[in-house]
Design an enzyme around this catalytic site. Structure first.
Site, mmCIF file in Angstrom:
data_model
loop_
_atom_site.group_PDB
_atom_site.id
_atom_site.type_symbol
_atom_site.label_atom_id
_atom_site.label_comp_id
_atom_site.label_asym_id
_atom_site.label_seq_id
_atom_site.Cartn_x
_atom_site.Cartn_y
_atom_site.Cartn_z
ATOM 1 C CD GLU A 128 -3.065 1.097 0.407
ATOM 2 O OE1 GLU A 128 -2.847 0.844 -0.791
ATOM 3 O OE2 GLU A 128 -4.188 1.353 0.850
ATOM 4 C CB THR A 181 -3.768 8.146 -2.168
ATOM 5 O OG1 THR A 181 -4.840 7.380 -2.692
ATOM 6 C CG2 THR A 181 -3.810 8.094 -0.652
HETATM 7 P P1 ADP Z 1 -6.980 3.682 -4.490
HETATM 8 O O1 ADP Z 1 -7.449 4.460 -3.285
HETATM 9 O O2 ADP Z 1 -8.104 3.428 -5.437
HETATM 10 O O3 ADP Z 1 -6.219 2.466 -4.108
HETATM 11 P P2 ADP Z 1 -4.461 4.983 -4.903
HETATM 12 O O4 ADP Z 1 -4.208 6.332 -5.512
HETATM 13 O O5 ADP Z 1 -4.162 4.768 -3.462
HETATM 14 O O6 ADP Z 1 -5.976 4.625 -5.241
HETATM 15 O O7 ADP Z 1 -3.610 3.874 -5.694
HETATM 16 C C1 ADP Z 1 -3.596 3.824 -7.062
HETATM 17 C C2 ADP Z 1 -2.149 3.957 -7.545
HETATM 18 O O8 ADP Z 1 -1.422 2.747 -7.258
HETATM 19 C C3 ADP Z 1 -2.099 4.129 -9.047
HETATM 20 O O9 ADP Z 1 -1.092 5.077 -9.342
HETATM 21 C C4 ADP Z 1 -1.687 2.764 -9.565
HETATM 22 O O10 ADP Z 1 -0.957 2.832 -10.767
HETATM 23 C C5 ADP Z 1 -0.827 2.215 -8.446
HETATM 24 N N1 ADP Z 1 -0.848 0.736 -8.403
HETATM 25 C C6 ADP Z 1 0.199 -0.098 -8.499
HETATM 26 N N2 ADP Z 1 -0.196 -1.373 -8.427
HETATM 27 C C7 ADP Z 1 -1.535 -1.375 -8.293
HETATM 28 C C8 ADP Z 1 -2.519 -2.399 -8.169
HETATM 29 N N3 ADP Z 1 -2.207 -3.705 -8.219
HETATM 30 N N4 ADP Z 1 -3.803 -2.024 -8.000
HETATM 31 C C9 ADP Z 1 -4.140 -0.713 -7.980
HETATM 32 N N5 ADP Z 1 -3.265 0.300 -8.098
HETATM 33 C C10 ADP Z 1 -1.969 -0.020 -8.243
#
Ligand code: ADP
Length: 309
Positions: A128, A181
């Protein structure tokens, strides 16, 4: 058992007053993942469907959390991961968290469960952190445990499971605009006026009591955020209107899901949650912003096995 297919649910973090500590789990939207043991050592992501995400394990949250567990346990096999993504990355309903818990949960099942769910969440935090640039577990905990969770402490990790009132339903609208985020954390104030802090912790405490006692009126009067929402809501088009109409339609509360752009509402009963959905849809239908909505009972089970062989 060499292969396992899992459902990794979407989640709502913060829940208005509980910034960075509270979250709950959805059941109508989530990712599926297949995890397979391999004789070749290491972690490989071999398939990603739904959204464009990196295949390199070190750049994908599923790979980063898997590597954290793999390098600690050093099993005498490797793993390949398939990700079937239904939760849009950056939606604010825990897309990265679903991937981060999915890989370690699946590996743990295939290895005969050497770790408990709190230990698995510790590995997921590493994944995360790749997406949000800081270590937090407010989406991971509800995805892993289901229901409502409170992350009492990240270091050491302490997660409390809070009871879910039976008639509680969530409505989500995801306007398809991008809010990262990491960026939406950066705009938050470093200090909080004491009076706001007092209001906020009174609301968190009473929300927890309301959840424990299925007191829907108390839940309603506690779902307020005087610290984060005033700063973040400006980035979400029509937020004030959506919130107002959701409350008029009977929602107990309405706020930003995680760091947005998704907006969540909680309602007593499915019918009210559907009415809230209709109002949310009406507002965004008058814009040129694409959106999706979900109505979901709170998922008290969390991540689960769909099949194995
Ligand atoms: P959310 O709250 O929907 O998880 P975030 O902004 O925290 O959104 O996370 C999304 C970011 O993480 C994007 O930049 C994405 O490219 C990256 N990322 C890397 N691997 C993954 C994955 N397996 N699933 C989702 N997002 C990912």
């Amino acid at each position: 058992m060499n292969e396992i297919k899992i459902f990794s649910p979407a989640t709502v973090a913060n829940v208005s007053c509980g910034f960075d500590v509270l979250g709950f789990c959805l059941n109508s939207v989530g990712d599926e993942m297949v995890i397979r043991k391999t004789s070749e050592k290491g972690i490989k992501i071999i398939r990603i469907e739904g959204f464009d995400l990196p295949f390199e394990a070190e750049k994908n949250v599923a790979g980063v959390s898997a590597l954290a567990m793999y390098n600690t346990l050093k099993p005498d096999c490797g793993f390949e991961i398939e990700i079937y993504k239904f939760i849009k990355p950056g939606s604010g309903i825990g897309s990265s968290a679903a991937s981060a818990v999915g890989s370690v949960f699946g590996m743990n099942e295939l290895l005969g469960k050497p770790y408990n769910r709190t230990e698995l969440t510790e590995f997921s935090i590493k994944g995360e952190a790749l997406a949000s640039k800081c270590e937090h577990a407010d989406n991971l905990a509800p995805a892993m445990f289901g229901g409502f969770t409170l992350v009492k402490s990240v270091c050491p990790l302490e997660i409390l499971q809070i009871p879910t009132p039976h008639h509680l339903y969530a409505t989500i609208i995801h306007p398809q605009i991008e809010i990262k985020t990491a960026e939406s954390r950066a705009i938050l104030p470093k200090e909080v006026p004491l009076q706001d802090a007092i209001t906020q912790w009174a609301n968190v405490g009473s929300l927890i009591h309301g959840l424990h006692t299925s007191n829907y009126e108390l839940i309603k009067s506690s779902l307020h955020d005087v610290i984060v929402e005033p700063h973040r809501s400006q980035f979400i088009p029509n937020f004030d209107e959506v919130k107002n109409e959701a409350l008029v339609a009977g929602a107990l509360g309405c706020g930003i899901s995680g760091s947005g752009p998704s907006i969540f509402a909680l309602s007593e009963g499915f019918d009210t949650a559907k009415k809230v959905e209709a109002e949310m849809k009406k507002i965004f239908s008058n814009t040129d912003i694409a959106f999706e909505t979900y109505v979901s009972k709170i998922n008290t089970e969390g991540i689960k096995v769909l099949s194995s062989k």
